[in-house]
Write a protein that holds these residues in place. Structure first.
Motif, mmCIF file in Angstrom:
data_model
loop_
_atom_site.group_PDB
_atom_site.id
_atom_site.type_symbol
_atom_site.label_atom_id
_atom_site.label_comp_id
_atom_site.label_asym_id
_atom_site.label_seq_id
_atom_site.Cartn_x
_atom_site.Cartn_y
_atom_site.Cartn_z
ATOM 1 N N GLU A 38 6.562 3.255 -6.866
ATOM 2 C CA GLU A 38 7.987 2.916 -6.919
ATOM 3 C C GLU A 38 8.214 1.517 -7.501
ATOM 4 O OE1 GLU A 38 9.478 4.164 -3.106
ATOM 5 O OE2 GLU A 38 11.044 2.632 -3.302
ATOM 6 N N THR A 39 7.285 0.617 -7.186
ATOM 7 C CA THR A 39 7.476 -0.799 -7.527
ATOM 8 C C THR A 39 7.715 -1.055 -9.014
ATOM 9 O OG1 THR A 39 6.103 -1.320 -5.628
ATOM 10 C CG2 THR A 39 6.508 -3.120 -7.196
ATOM 11 N N ASP A 67 -5.266 3.828 -12.198
ATOM 12 C CA ASP A 67 -5.868 4.855 -11.355
ATOM 13 C C ASP A 67 -5.234 6.226 -11.582
ATOM 14 O OD1 ASP A 67 -3.400 4.311 -10.200
ATOM 15 O OD2 ASP A 67 -4.232 3.258 -8.495
ATOM 16 N N GLY A 128 0.929 -3.109 -8.479
ATOM 17 C CA GLY A 128 1.694 -3.020 -7.244
ATOM 18 C C GLY A 128 0.690 -3.281 -6.133
ATOM 19 N N ILE A 129 1.064 -2.959 -4.934
ATOM 20 C CA ILE A 129 0.132 -3.163 -3.812
ATOM 21 C C ILE A 129 0.406 -2.100 -2.750
ATOM 22 C CG2 ILE A 129 1.659 -4.772 -2.582
ATOM 23 C CD1 ILE A 129 -0.814 -6.425 -1.837
ATOM 24 N N HIS A 134 -4.271 -2.596 -0.755
ATOM 25 C CA HIS A 134 -5.052 -2.051 -1.873
ATOM 26 C C HIS A 134 -4.378 -2.371 -3.200
ATOM 27 C CE1 HIS A 134 -2.991 2.174 -1.685
ATOM 28 N NE2 HIS A 134 -2.526 1.558 -2.756
ATOM 29 N N PHE A 137 -6.665 1.727 -6.508
ATOM 30 C CA PHE A 137 -7.013 2.404 -5.259
ATOM 31 C C PHE A 137 -8.256 1.748 -4.670
ATOM 32 C CE2 PHE A 137 -4.464 6.390 -6.300
ATOM 33 C CZ PHE A 137 -3.654 6.287 -5.176
ATOM 34 N N ASN A 161 1.644 7.626 0.593
ATOM 35 C CA ASN A 161 1.932 8.288 -0.677
ATOM 36 C C ASN A 161 2.403 9.735 -0.522
ATOM 37 O OD1 ASN A 161 1.221 5.881 -1.722
ATOM 38 N ND2 ASN A 161 -0.539 6.573 -2.885
ATOM 39 N N ARG A 163 5.087 10.841 0.391
ATOM 40 C CA ARG A 163 6.472 11.008 -0.053
ATOM 41 C C ARG A 163 6.577 11.487 -1.504
ATOM 42 N NH1 ARG A 163 5.216 5.629 -0.910
ATOM 43 N NH2 ARG A 163 6.417 4.475 -2.466
ATOM 44 N N LYS A 197 5.154 -3.860 3.032
ATOM 45 C CA LYS A 197 4.203 -4.783 2.392
ATOM 46 C C LYS A 197 4.315 -6.206 2.941
ATOM 47 C CE LYS A 197 3.942 -1.308 -0.599
ATOM 48 N NZ LYS A 197 4.473 -1.330 -1.944
#
Ligand code: GLP
Length: 234
Positions: A38-39, A67, A128-129, A134, A137, A161, A163, A197
């Motif tokens: 999403e980020t 990834d 992102g994070i 992580h 991955f 994840n 979602r 986060k």
């Protein structure tokens, strides 16, 4: 680490896009490392707008993705995510895109991508994070892997994840760039979005220790990292 705190996500996405667009202007054949989730969506939206406005030219750029899930359906793949949210809307040549194959033999993909990183250096890596720290991955654990590898996903990641998957069935394995591949990028842009986060962001902002239990802390070892986050999360 250079930290940019913004009032809103939108403002942060704008700043992130500006950094990428400036890098592209400076080096039209930029090798851009890309992230999913999403980020980065707000950043990708602005890159598309810049292209449509004639302000960005991706014709000589190249990309490599962090990834990909192993053995997932096409519609759940990061490949599809990237085409839907960026690649289909800009003038990036399709043979300039590198991303692990979600249906291919994982061992063969690891060799192919390790070869790619032996021959190429990422100019700007977008990250992102995960809520557990992580990046890509590269999951928290006793040790981190330096090179491209297949990894089981942490339970926390599978939950975070779920979602994205209509049936909630998240694949349990992925191929990811290793920590060394990420840290060899010439510069790194990490964007942190979302309440989940807050803990890992605070650890990054208020400590300079490095721990395999929060892989993102390894970014402290890199000389050129920009972190963008909302002020309210700090
Ligand atoms: C996935 C990806 C990461 C990404 C993370 C955060 O696990 N492998 O690269 O940073 O999701 O996703 P989101 O931006 O949706 O919170």
């Amino acid at each position: 680490m250079k930290v940019i705190l913004t009032k809103t996500y939108e403002e942060g996405a704008q700043k992130g896009a500006e950094i990428i667009l400036a890098a592209l202007k400076n080096k039209p054949d930029l090798l851009l490392g890309l992230a999913t989730g999403e980020t980065p969506l707000g950043i990708y939206k602005r890159l598309i707008e810049a292209y449509k406005a004639g302000e960005a030219d991706f014709s000589r750029a190249r990309t490599v993705n962090l990834d990909e899930y192993v053995g997932c359906r096409e519609e759940d793949s990061y490949r599809k995510f990237m085409f839907d949210n960026l690649f289909d809307h800009i003038n990036l040549a399709h043979d300039s895109i590198t991303i692990a194959g979600h249906k291919a033999d994982p061992g063969a993909e690891v060799s192919r991508l390790r070869g790619f990183f032996e021959r190429n250096t990422v100019d700007l890596q977008l990250l992102g994070i995960g809520p557990n720290g992580h990046i890509g991955f590269n999951e928290p654990g006793e040790a981190l892997e330096a090179l491209v590898h297949v990894t089981p996903l942490a339970e926390a990641t599978v939950q975070a994840n779920a979602r994205w998957f209509a049936d909630g069935a998240v694949p349990t394995q992925a191929i990811t760039m290793g920590m060394g591949d990420i840290l060899r990028a010439r510069s790194i842009l990490i964007m942190i979005k979302g309440e989940s986060k807050r803990g890992v962001l605070r650890e990054l902002l208020h400590k300079t220790t490095v721990t395999t239990q929060n892989p993102a802390t390894f970014l402290h070892l890199h000389p050129d990292v920009t972190l963008i986050a909302e002020e309210s999360l700090t």
